[in-house]
Design an enzyme around this catalytic site. Sequence first.
Site, short mmCIF file in Angstrom:
data_model
loop_
_atom_site.label_atom_id
_atom_site.label_comp_id
_atom_site.label_asym_id
_atom_site.label_seq_id
_atom_site.Cartn_x
_atom_site.Cartn_y
_atom_site.Cartn_z
N PHE A 72 102.02 16.49 17.12
CA PHE A 72 101.05 15.36 16.57
C PHE A 72 99.55 15.84 16.97
O PHE A 72 98.45 15.54 16.04
CB PHE A 72 101.31 14.09 17.17
CG PHE A 72 100.23 13.14 16.87
CD1 PHE A 72 100.50 12.62 15.60
CD2 PHE A 72 99.63 12.28 17.86
CE1 PHE A 72 99.57 11.63 15.21
CE2 PHE A 72 98.95 11.31 17.58
CZ PHE A 72 98.80 10.83 16.25
N TYR A 94 119.76 24.93 23.01
CA TYR A 94 119.06 25.18 21.92
C TYR A 94 119.84 26.21 20.82
O TYR A 94 119.91 27.56 21.34
CB TYR A 94 117.57 25.99 22.11
CG TYR A 94 116.74 25.10 22.91
CD1 TYR A 94 116.88 23.75 23.41
CD2 TYR A 94 115.64 25.66 23.83
CE1 TYR A 94 116.12 22.95 24.23
CE2 TYR A 94 114.73 25.14 24.33
CZ TYR A 94 115.06 23.75 24.84
OH TYR A 94 114.32 22.63 25.71
N HIS A 134 118.78 20.71 33.03
CA HIS A 134 118.17 20.23 31.99
C HIS A 134 117.89 18.83 31.82
O HIS A 134 116.80 18.23 31.42
CB HIS A 134 118.76 20.85 30.88
CG HIS A 134 117.97 20.75 29.37
ND1 HIS A 134 118.31 21.47 28.38
CD2 HIS A 134 116.80 20.14 29.09
CE1 HIS A 134 117.34 21.33 27.32
NE2 HIS A 134 116.62 20.72 27.81
N SER A 189 98.10 18.48 16.93
CA SER A 189 97.53 19.56 16.10
C SER A 189 96.85 18.89 15.22
O SER A 189 95.89 19.68 14.50
CB SER A 189 98.80 20.23 15.35
OG SER A 189 99.50 19.39 14.41
N SER A 234 106.00 20.05 25.35
CA SER A 234 105.15 19.09 24.33
C SER A 234 103.88 18.75 24.70
O SER A 234 103.44 17.50 24.58
CB SER A 234 106.11 17.99 24.11
OG SER A 234 107.22 18.37 23.25
#
Length: 335
Positions: free
Chosen positions: A219, A64, A133, A221, A213
């Site tokens: 989405f 990140y 990861h 939200s 996620s």
Amino acid sequence: MDKLKQIQLGSEGLIVPAIGLGCIGMTPSFGMEVYGKADEKEAIATIQRSFELGGNFLDTADVYGPFINEQLIARAVGNNRSRYILATKFGMEVNEEGVFTGSVNGKKDYVRKAVERSLKNLNTDYIDLYYLHRLDKTTPVEETVDAMAALVKEGKVKYIGLSEVSSATIRKAQRIHPITAVQTEFSLFERSIEEEGIYDTLKELGIGLVAYSPLGKGFLSGQFRTAGDFPENDARRFIPKFSGEQFAKNVELLKEIETMAAEKAITIPQLAIAWVIAKGAVPIPGTKRVKYIESNIAATKIELTTEDLNRLESIIPLGTPTGARYDETWMQYID
């Protein structure tokens, strides 16, 4: 707000709050903004407000940024390192110039290199939960996990995990060293781990499930009804789930979830988070704004009945097409 409930993640003794905080959106990554523009001051305030409410389980990764997300967390945590549970990930190969190479590297020497780099960026001498990861499909997972196990023996890592892996990979890894958690995308709109048997494998082996996620990349939200609602240069503009006819179909499904949330006098995100928790997972919704933290943490107090769960899952039954969660290039990284 009452004290945030603590739970045991997996079978190895790691105690975490019932909800964590995904930090990916707090910095740009892969050359673009992740879920809207990031602001460091607000991001740090978000981490610290979460901490005040008992939300001390932070999730990041070396890729990140690369690196700048871990460094931001180090600044936010400051002198309170021992009071936080830090999870980071490695394997999406980052070269000496700090650039993601596009490859996955699970080789023994890279595991060592990656952990030393993350320890430095996080300004700590240990990582609570260290994940692979993505699976390096050119290296036996046993080799990778054996190298991770060595880090546990040295005290540089307390617990180890995997991310986005199949049941077969989980079983191979578990034979080398106990796996505390598997992180994967899991939400009302992404239930492939149930369809593929991974969910049942984790239960069978006593491995914790960490759901990234849980709000369907934002989405759930309820803020996004068309692709144009996403900010420019937002990663979601390139995801099939949020494109064309499929997006329109998903919006129709979302309306039914919205109706149920309204009946319960809670928000759509709170209902979605409560569902993930009821499924036995620890959600790590990614937010970078203080205003969403209290609402997300309050969702841990919502009790859903069996009838509630059945109703939600009847809106989007297993097998319902909701669109791919990444483009073809990124889907290749999934085991």
